[in-house]
Design an enzyme around this catalytic site. Structure first.
Site, mmCIF file in Angstrom:
data_model
loop_
_atom_site.group_PDB
_atom_site.id
_atom_site.type_symbol
_atom_site.label_atom_id
_atom_site.label_comp_id
_atom_site.label_asym_id
_atom_site.label_seq_id
_atom_site.Cartn_x
_atom_site.Cartn_y
_atom_site.Cartn_z
ATOM 1 N N ASP A 20 3.204 9.654 -1.002
ATOM 2 C CA ASP A 20 2.019 9.124 -0.653
ATOM 3 C C ASP A 20 1.816 7.793 -1.533
ATOM 4 O OD1 ASP A 20 -0.064 8.346 0.979
ATOM 5 O OD2 ASP A 20 -0.801 10.361 0.886
ATOM 6 N N HIS B 248 0.770 -1.258 -0.045
ATOM 7 C CA HIS B 248 0.154 0.005 0.056
ATOM 8 C C HIS B 248 0.755 1.350 0.088
ATOM 9 C CE1 HIS B 248 -4.041 -1.875 0.517
ATOM 10 N NE2 HIS B 248 -3.157 -2.667 0.943
#
Ligand code: GDG
Length: 736
Positions: free
Chosen positions: A382, A166
């Site tokens: 991110d 992730h």
């Protein structure tokens, strides 16, 4: 019936203990929602840590917890306080998290943390073993469990495993600084499919695998000895309907039905017609670039003073990992910055920043998404950033502007947003002004396109896409397994071999009879190999042919004293026992003077490459080069010599990390076939690992038993994993 076992660090259930009573409520996070259909289907189970440490739990409570979790189709991995400290706060969050987000200076390399990280991953593997049934599929999530796939595969070799990361996978230059880089990569390669949010992360991962472990790639598949592993990108989506519906409900609320936050927001917005709200939401994490965002906002107010008193930044920072010192420092920094900026600019009715350091209930989150005219999301790094997607999903009438950092995975698929570099304050300030002044028509055009995409590729699609690709990958591997020379097949092969009256065996050398060495001259035959080959050769019914691309000189040195049949340089030369070497083809080398200088030029500027000069061919080896550079230069070399190839009746053979230029038409297939002339073999066998061996597989008669070493594409009948399996086969042949 087979099921899916989902594994993540935390379970999708929140536990609370109140006076020895345990309650469990399902979490509503993106992952939990996305996996819901996979999880609840056919008795799926979710394995993870329940958030409580062993020290907090009496045996009775433990039982109660497990009972509650079972109801939610969950099973807990129990951790001690020390394990949580070293595995989660330590290795996961002080080593992997900063390093993978390019905060190299924050990364700590503690051996004790790494040891516990591995131990906890092993605990997870043991838990899987308790729940696994043949045919189940396993899906592992995220950076806390990087080495789990390998541990599971050690326990359950035939299992199908998917892994999704992730967070970003960093560039090789960053990843290589990790002391345990090999073990981490090998751990990940325990999976069959590795998923990343973006192609960039996938590319970085493949590059590290190639450079650090030296495995070959076929497009995005990694060729291991006994399996192939696929890497692919799957940008994670959101539960679009949930956000759109919540926004719709929220927009309809009137008067006292509204939340306190919404009432405050409305008060601010009604102060005068020209007031705007700018939204910022993240966990309080240094990767999210919160201090830079504040400084850029301050700069914006300086540069465009007309917005003073009109624009307010609503900043929600959700507490996170507050046991890690970097996060405590960050909290202080943010507090001070907010205080300073508010102190500097506030007036009686206006403070520039509304700062919340806490978590909001879902409904309040929606208040913010629906009320803010602009979302300013500027992480320094991110993996994806779901907040960006949620903001867009909540814009029911398509108004609103999203300013998004280029350093987020989401920016790759959200091209219609205003993309910025978070380190460029000038650009952030100018973009914010542009956003605040953007005509509604433009806002709607941009958001409509975004909404369409987010609605289609939602989190369920993401999960089902991943599962489908995992299925395809494992089926592909199954296909290969079908062709594997397993024990039954091997026994049958040996039976036919035993029965045959006249047999011929073609063995390729490098990568088949001998493993690859860094320096080709080190791959000389060992005494054990001679022993077996002698036995085969001495059998009156068997002809043994060693067939290689190597030069005659080396093979003469290694095997000249034996009576085997030798074919070298892909079929240019032949030696039958103690007779002299003869040329199998009429060949010349007068073209060397044209090609050799070009190869030299390429060698000079490609570190690690070398030229091998054979009697009738020139080979350019790039095994020891940087893999990408070597591959690129080999394409370039091929195109540079293209016109010369045609003029001199040459051809280029592409071997494993080698380009070989030779007279056209000479190949192992043609020369192998010549060995059959006038003979009546009733057992023909050929084995090799390389692309050049495919010529043998193609040209030899249909009844030939052909075997490929390794898992690259082939027309051979069977596969074996590697040179170890070849040795076993040679041994079998030698016994009959
Ligand atoms: C990691 C990666 C990747 C936030 N504040 C509140 C709240 N949230 C919810 C948001 C959103 C989620 O938390 C945050 O997700 P992000 O994607 O923005 O960021 P990370 O937590 O860092 O997640 C990231 C993600 O994994 C998925 O792969 O995108 O890059 O770092 O869903 O809505 N929810 C509630 N109250 C809050 O105050 N209820």
């Amino acid at each position: 019936m087979s099921k899916t076992i989902i594994i993540s660090n935390r379970l999708p259930v929140q536990l609370e203990i109140d006076k020895n009573e345990v309650s469990a409520t399902p979490s509503v996070g993106g992952l939990a929602t996305g996996m819901k259909s996979v999880h609840l289907k056919s008795n799926g189970i979710w394995i993870g840590w329940n958030g409580l440490v062993d020290e907090e739990l009496t045996p009775e409570l433990q039982k109660e917890v497990n009972k509650k979790l079972k109801k939610h189709q969950c099973a807990a991995v129990n951790l001690t306080q020390e394990e949580v400290n070293k595995f989660y706060f330590g290795f996961s969050n002080k080593t992997i998290w900063p390093l993978f987000h390019y905060f190299m200076e924050y990364a700590e390399f503690e051996l004790a943390d790494w040891d516990i990280y591995k131990l906890v991953n092993q605990k997870f593997a043991q838990k899987v073993l308790e729940h696994y049934k043949k045919g189940d599929t396993i899906w592992i999530h995220d950076y806390q469990l990087l080495v789990l796939a390998k541990y599971i595969r050690e326990l359950l070799p035939e299992v199908n495993i998917g892994f999704f990361l992730h967070i970003p996978f960093p560039s090789y230059e960053v990843f290589r600084t990790l002391p345990w880089r090999e073990e981490i990569l090998e751990g990940m390669l325990g999976a069959d499919l590795l998923g990343f949010h973006t192609y960039e992360y996938e590319r970085h991962f493949l590059s590290s695998v190639q450079r650090i472990l030296g495995y070959s790639l076929e497009f995005n598949s990694i060729i291991l000895e006994d399996r192939t592993v696929k890497a692919d990108s799957f940008p994670m989506g959101i539960d679009y309907e949930k956000f759109a519906k919540a926004a719709n409900k929220n927009n309809k609320l009137k008067g006292s039905d509204k939340s306190d936050i919404q009432i405050e927001i409305d008060k601010h917005l009604s102060r005068d017609g020209n007031t705007s709200l700018v939204l910022s939401i993240d966990r309080l994490d240094y990767t999210k670039g919160i201090p830079s965002r504040l400084l850029a906002f301050e700069y914006f107010l300086e540069k465009y003073p007309q917005f003073k008193g009109k624009v307010r930044l609503v900043m929600l920072a959700v507490p996170s990992r507050s046991n890690v010192p970097q996060y405590q420092l960050l909290k202080n920094e943010v507090d001070q910055l907010v205080g300073r900026i508010n102190g500097k600019y506030s007036d009686v009715g206006w403070t520039p920043i509304w700062y919340f350091y806490r978590s909001f209930p879902f409904e309040n989150l929606i208040d913010l998404y629906t009320s803010c005219d602009v979302a300013l999301l500027t992480p320094l790094r991110d993996g994806m950033n779901l907040v960006a997607k949620e903001y867009i999903a909540c814009r029911e009438d398509q108004t609103g502007v999203l300013i998004l950092s280029e350093m987020t995975g989401a920016s790759q698929e959200m091209g219609e947003t205003l993309l910025i570099n978070p380190n460029n304050y000038e650009q952030v300030a100018d973009t914010l002004k542009y956003a605040l002044e953007m005509p509604e028509k433009e806002q709607k055009e941009r958001n409509l396109a975004l909404q369409k995409r987010l609605k289609r590729y939602n989190v369920e699609r993401w999960a089902s896409d991943f599962m489908e690709t995992l299925k395809e990958t494992t089926e592909n591997n199954e296909q290969k397994k079908i062709k594997r020379l397993n024990n039954n097949r091997k026994n049958e092969l040996i039976e036919n071999y035993k029965k045959a009256e006249k047999r011929i065996l073609f063995f390729d050398y490098d990568g088949t009879l001998a493993p690859f060495e860094k320096l080709p001259e080190n791959a000389f035959p060992k005494p054990e190999l001679f022993e077996l080959l002698d036995k085969i050769h001495n059998h009156p019914k068997t002809d043994l042919v060693l067939i290689t691309g190597r030069d005659k000189f080396t093979f003469n040195k290694w095997f000249g004293h034996k009576n085997y049949k030798l074919i070298t340089e892909h079929g240019a030369w032949f030696k039958d026992g103690q007779k002299d070497w003869i040329m199998l083809e009429a060949l010349t080398s007068n073209w060397f003077e044209v090609i050799a200088p070009i190869l030299e030029r390429f060698t000079d500027r490609t570190p690690g490459s070398l030229i091998e000069e054979k009697a009738f061919s020139l080979a350019w080896h790039f095994r020891n080069c940087d893999p990408e550079l070597g591959q690129r230069r080999s394409y370039e070399l091929k195109s540079t010599i293209q016109h010369l190839i045609a003029n001199h009746n040459l051809e280029v053979l592409e071997g494993d990390k080698v380009l070989e230029i030779k007279i056209s038409g000479v190949n192992k297939g043609r020369s192998a076939k010549k060995m059959l002339l006038g003979k009546n073999y009733d057992f023909i066998f050929a084995i090799g690992d390389d692309w050049t061996d495919e010529f043998m597989f193609k040209e030899l008669p249909k009844n030939t038993v052909t075997v490929k070493v390794g898992l690259k594409k082939t027309i051979a009948n069977y596969y074996v994993d590697g040179t170890k399996q070849v040795s076993e086969l040679v041994k079998d042949f030698s016994e009959f």
